[in-house]
Design a protein around this motif. Structure first.
Motif, PDB file in Angstrom:
ATOM      1  N   PRO A   1       0.837  -1.208   0.000  1.00 27.21           N
ATOM      2  CA  PRO A   1       0.000   0.000   0.000  1.00 27.21           C
ATOM      3  C   PRO A   1       0.866   1.251   0.000  1.00 27.21           C
ATOM      4  CG  PRO A   1       0.026  -1.018   2.176  1.00 27.21           C
ATOM      5  CD  PRO A   1       0.715  -1.980   1.253  1.00 27.21           C
ATOM      6  N   VAL A   2       0.434   2.247  -0.722  1.00 23.10           N
ATOM      7  CA  VAL A   2       1.198   3.486  -0.804  1.00 23.10           C
ATOM      8  C   VAL A   2       0.484   4.572  -0.009  1.00 23.10           C
ATOM      9  CG1 VAL A   2       0.069   4.085  -2.996  1.00 23.10           C
ATOM     10  CG2 VAL A   2       2.205   5.207  -2.357  1.00 23.10           C
ATOM     11  N   LYS A   3       1.241   5.276   0.803  1.00 20.15           N
ATOM     12  CA  LYS A   3       0.718   6.399   1.574  1.00 20.15           C
ATOM     13  C   LYS A   3       1.215   7.677   0.905  1.00 20.15           C
ATOM     14  CE  LYS A   3       0.852   3.727   5.879  1.00 20.15           C
ATOM     15  NZ  LYS A   3       1.373   3.667   7.274  1.00 20.15           N
ATOM     16  N   PHE A   4       0.294   8.487   0.448  1.00 18.50           N
ATOM     17  CA  PHE A   4       0.713   9.601  -0.399  1.00 18.50           C
ATOM     18  C   PHE A   4      -0.098  10.862  -0.147  1.00 18.50           C
ATOM     19  CE2 PHE A   4      -2.643   7.388  -2.748  1.00 18.50           C
ATOM     20  CZ  PHE A   4      -3.473   8.441  -3.109  1.00 18.50           C
ATOM     21  N   ILE A   5       0.461  11.958  -0.635  1.00 17.32           N
ATOM     22  CA  ILE A   5      -0.268  13.214  -0.809  1.00 17.32           C
ATOM     23  C   ILE A   5      -0.178  13.562  -2.288  1.00 17.32           C
ATOM     24  CG2 ILE A   5      -0.277  15.705  -0.372  1.00 17.32           C
ATOM     25  CD1 ILE A   5       0.820  15.127   2.405  1.00 17.32           C
ATOM     26  N   ALA A   6      -1.313  13.831  -2.909  1.00 13.76           N
ATOM     27  CA  ALA A   6      -1.354  14.290  -4.298  1.00 13.76           C
ATOM     28  C   ALA A   6      -1.917  15.704  -4.305  1.00 13.76           C
ATOM     29  CB  ALA A   6      -2.220  13.369  -5.150  1.00 13.76           C
ATOM     30  N   ALA A   7      -1.272  16.603  -5.037  1.00 13.69           N
ATOM     31  CA  ALA A   7      -1.691  18.011  -5.014  1.00 13.69           C
ATOM     32  C   ALA A   7      -1.729  18.600  -6.418  1.00 13.69           C
ATOM     33  CB  ALA A   7      -0.742  18.832  -4.137  1.00 13.69           C
ATOM     34  N   ASP A   8      -2.708  19.459  -6.626  1.00 13.47           N
ATOM     35  CA  ASP A   8      -2.815  20.226  -7.869  1.00 13.47           C
ATOM     36  C   ASP A   8      -3.515  21.535  -7.525  1.00 13.47           C
ATOM     37  OD1 ASP A   8      -2.583  20.953 -10.485  1.00 13.47           O
ATOM     38  OD2 ASP A   8      -3.951  19.442 -11.291  1.00 13.47           O
ATOM     39  N   SER A   9      -3.521  22.465  -8.462  1.00 16.41           N
ATOM     40  CA  SER A   9      -4.133  23.762  -8.173  1.00 16.41           C
ATOM     41  C   SER A   9      -4.846  24.310  -9.396  1.00 16.41           C
ATOM     42  CB  SER A   9      -3.072  24.767  -7.703  1.00 16.41           C
ATOM     43  OG  SER A   9      -2.146  25.026  -8.742  1.00 16.41           O
ATOM     44  N   GLY A  10      -5.801  25.171  -9.120  1.00 14.62           N
ATOM     45  CA  GLY A  10      -6.458  25.957 -10.147  1.00 14.62           C
ATOM     46  C   GLY A  10      -6.404  27.416  -9.720  1.00 14.62           C
TER      47      GLY A  10
ATOM     48  N   MET B   1       2.354  27.240  -4.277  1.00 14.70           N
ATOM     49  CA  MET B   1       1.359  26.987  -3.234  1.00 14.70           C
ATOM     50  C   MET B   1       1.017  25.500  -3.137  1.00 14.70           C
ATOM     51  SD  MET B   1       0.759  29.745  -1.597  1.00 14.70           S
ATOM     52  CE  MET B   1       2.529  30.026  -1.828  1.00 14.70           C
ATOM     53  N   GLU B   2       1.017  24.808  -4.280  1.00 10.74           N
ATOM     54  CA  GLU B   2       0.817  23.350  -4.243  1.00 10.74           C
ATOM     55  C   GLU B   2       1.873  22.699  -3.353  1.00 10.74           C
ATOM     56  OE1 GLU B   2       0.882  21.584  -8.122  1.00 10.74           O
ATOM     57  OE2 GLU B   2      -0.363  23.160  -8.981  1.00 10.74           O
ATOM     58  N   ALA B   3       3.129  23.060  -3.616  1.00 11.13           N
ATOM     59  CA  ALA B   3       4.227  22.471  -2.851  1.00 11.13           C
ATOM     60  C   ALA B   3       4.159  22.876  -1.382  1.00 11.13           C
ATOM     61  CB  ALA B   3       5.564  22.888  -3.462  1.00 11.13           C
ATOM     62  N   LYS B   4       3.837  24.128  -1.124  1.00 10.37           N
ATOM     63  CA  LYS B   4       3.788  24.624   0.257  1.00 10.37           C
ATOM     64  C   LYS B   4       2.730  23.877   1.074  1.00 10.37           C
ATOM     65  CE  LYS B   4       2.896  28.823   2.971  1.00 10.37           C
ATOM     66  NZ  LYS B   4       1.771  28.248   3.746  1.00 10.37           N
ATOM     67  N   HIS B   5       1.523  23.768   0.526  1.00  7.84           N
ATOM     68  CA  HIS B   5       0.444  23.126   1.282  1.00  7.84           C
ATOM     69  C   HIS B   5       0.664  21.613   1.379  1.00  7.84           C
ATOM     70  CE1 HIS B   5      -1.852  26.704   1.957  1.00  7.84           C
ATOM     71  NE2 HIS B   5      -1.893  26.998   0.665  1.00  7.84           N
ATOM     72  N   ALA B   6       1.245  21.021   0.345  1.00  7.77           N
ATOM     73  CA  ALA B   6       1.578  19.596   0.433  1.00  7.77           C
ATOM     74  C   ALA B   6       2.645  19.367   1.503  1.00  7.77           C
ATOM     75  CB  ALA B   6       2.051  19.079  -0.920  1.00  7.77           C
TER      76      ALA B   6
ATOM     77  N   VAL C   1       9.918  22.667  -2.535  1.00 15.45           N
ATOM     78  CA  VAL C   1      10.040  21.229  -2.792  1.00 15.45           C
ATOM     79  C   VAL C   1      11.300  20.619  -2.181  1.00 15.45           C
ATOM     80  CG1 VAL C   1       8.610  21.062  -4.859  1.00 15.45           C
ATOM     81  CG2 VAL C   1      10.974  21.800  -5.076  1.00 15.45           C
ATOM     82  N   SER C   2      12.341  21.410  -2.009  1.00 14.67           N
ATOM     83  CA  SER C   2      13.579  20.863  -1.454  1.00 14.67           C
ATOM     84  C   SER C   2      13.454  20.531   0.030  1.00 14.67           C
ATOM     85  CB  SER C   2      14.734  21.849  -1.662  1.00 14.67           C
ATOM     86  OG  SER C   2      14.484  23.067  -0.990  1.00 14.67           O
ATOM     87  N   ARG C   3      12.348  20.935   0.655  1.00 16.79           N
ATOM     88  CA  ARG C   3      12.177  20.723   2.094  1.00 16.79           C
ATOM     89  C   ARG C   3      11.499  19.393   2.432  1.00 16.79           C
ATOM     90  NH1 ARG C   3       9.869  26.714   3.863  1.00 16.79           N
ATOM     91  NH2 ARG C   3      11.347  27.964   2.618  1.00 16.79           N
ATOM     92  N   PHE C   4      11.021  18.673   1.432  1.00 14.86           N
ATOM     93  CA  PHE C   4      10.338  17.406   1.710  1.00 14.86           C
ATOM     94  C   PHE C   4      11.336  16.367   2.214  1.00 14.86           C
ATOM     95  CE2 PHE C   4       7.149  19.193  -1.194  1.00 14.86           C
ATOM     96  CZ  PHE C   4       5.977  18.878  -0.519  1.00 14.86           C
ATOM     97  N   SER C   5      10.888  15.570   3.162  1.00 11.74           N
ATOM     98  CA  SER C   5      11.724  14.488   3.688  1.00 11.74           C
ATOM     99  C   SER C   5      11.381  13.150   3.041  1.00 11.74           C
ATOM    100  CB  SER C   5      11.549  14.384   5.208  1.00 11.74           C
ATOM    101  OG  SER C   5      10.191  14.144   5.545  1.00 11.74           O
TER     102      SER C   5
END
Length: 307
Positions: A47-56, A106-111, A135-139
């Protein structure tokens, strides 16, 4: 005279199409020489645990004033049950390309904020990694699917000379995703396989002090490969893709379902615009009316000076 122009144009187009066909046939015949740059990716049962993000985003006008609105939609899945999250940003003085860039950030920030609250093992983004803030801050690994390839970034990263030369030659008559499609379909025919395929990853850029890898993924046979960027441990790229494969069969063939869903959820439709205008009217209508009335009478510069 007009008829002569049409006839000459038709003859020219016919000649060019014939030339394109001949070059394309040569490229197809040569594609088997580059199958070694393609790898099979079996679907993972984990199983994959994920966050998916997009914006309008959109610009809304009220009483002659403009305000930019960004709607970030996310799916957070940690237990097999996805949660939909929406985050709104209202901005002044932002429009056009700057607004699009702000939406990607903002996508990256909120994700990123959500990733600190939920235990996940991958972040899915729509649109390239390179060029974004945060994006460079993701672990955890970040993987971004790019539907509209505006630059041949993958070609620029290729370090294998024969492969680079082949892609450069093919770009004279076809776009980069189609070139990868030719190679991958050739691979499928020769190896009689229907599993997901990916091309060899290459470093295509950096974000901060972290490398970004680019490659193409074809989740299903006969679908156009998707240019993909990845940031994380390069030895885990294939493992991450294998976890996404089961999510990429429907509702849009060959594209990760979570990104398809957040794309729909992030769109700023007419109803949402009307709701935002109503909020502007209720919360800021008096102030905007006052300002509008004052500067229409005496000019905005004079009004500002009077304060």
């Amino acid at each position: 005279m007009f008829n002569d122009v049409i006839i000459n144009m038709l003859e020219l187009i016919e000649t060019r199409i014939t030339q394109i066909r001949d070059k394309a046939l040569d490229l197809i015949n040569d594609a088997s020489n580059f199958m070694k740059y393609v790898s099979e990716v079996a679907p993972s049962k984990e199983p994959v645990k994920f966050i998916a993000a997009d914006s309008g985003f959109t610009e809304i006008t009220y009483l002659g004033f403009r305000i930019a609105v960004i709607n970030v939609a996310m799916i957070v899945n940690t237990d097999g049950k996805g949660r939909i999250l929406n985050r709104f940003e209202a901005l002044l003085g932002v429009s056009g390309d700057e607004l699009e860039k702000m939406a990607l950030d903002m996508e990256a920030k909120h994700a990123l904020d959500a990733s600190r609250s939920f235990q996940i093992n991958v972040v899915l983004l729509d649109g390239a990694i390179i060029g974004r803030n945060y994006v460079s801050r993701f672990s955890v690994p970040v993987i971004a699917h790019v539907k509209d390839v505006k630059s041949n970034r993958y070609l620029q990263g290729i370090v294998d000379t024969e492969f680079k030369n082949y892609v450069s030659r093919a770009l004279q008559i076809m776009e980069e995703p189609l070139i990868m499609h030719v190679i991958m379909e050739t691979y499928r025919i020769r190896n009689k396989t229907s599993v997901a395929l990916m091309t060899k990853p290459y470093i295509v850029g950096r974000v901060g002090d972290r490398d970004v890898y680019g490659f193409y993924v074809q989740y299903l046979p006969a679908t156009l490969p998707i240019y993909t960027e990845y940031m994380g441990n390069p030895s885990n790229i294939q493992q991450v893709i294998s976890r996404i494969v089961p999510l990429s069969t429907m509702p849009r063939l060959g594209y990760p379902a979570p990104l398809y869903i957040v794309d729909k959820m992030a769109r700023v439709n007419t109803s949402l615009k009307d709701m935002i205008r109503l909020i502007m009217e209720k919360l800021g209508g008096d102030a905007l009316n006052e300002l509008r009335g004052m500067y229409l009478k005496m000019g905005l510069n004079e009004y500002v000076k009077s304060k």
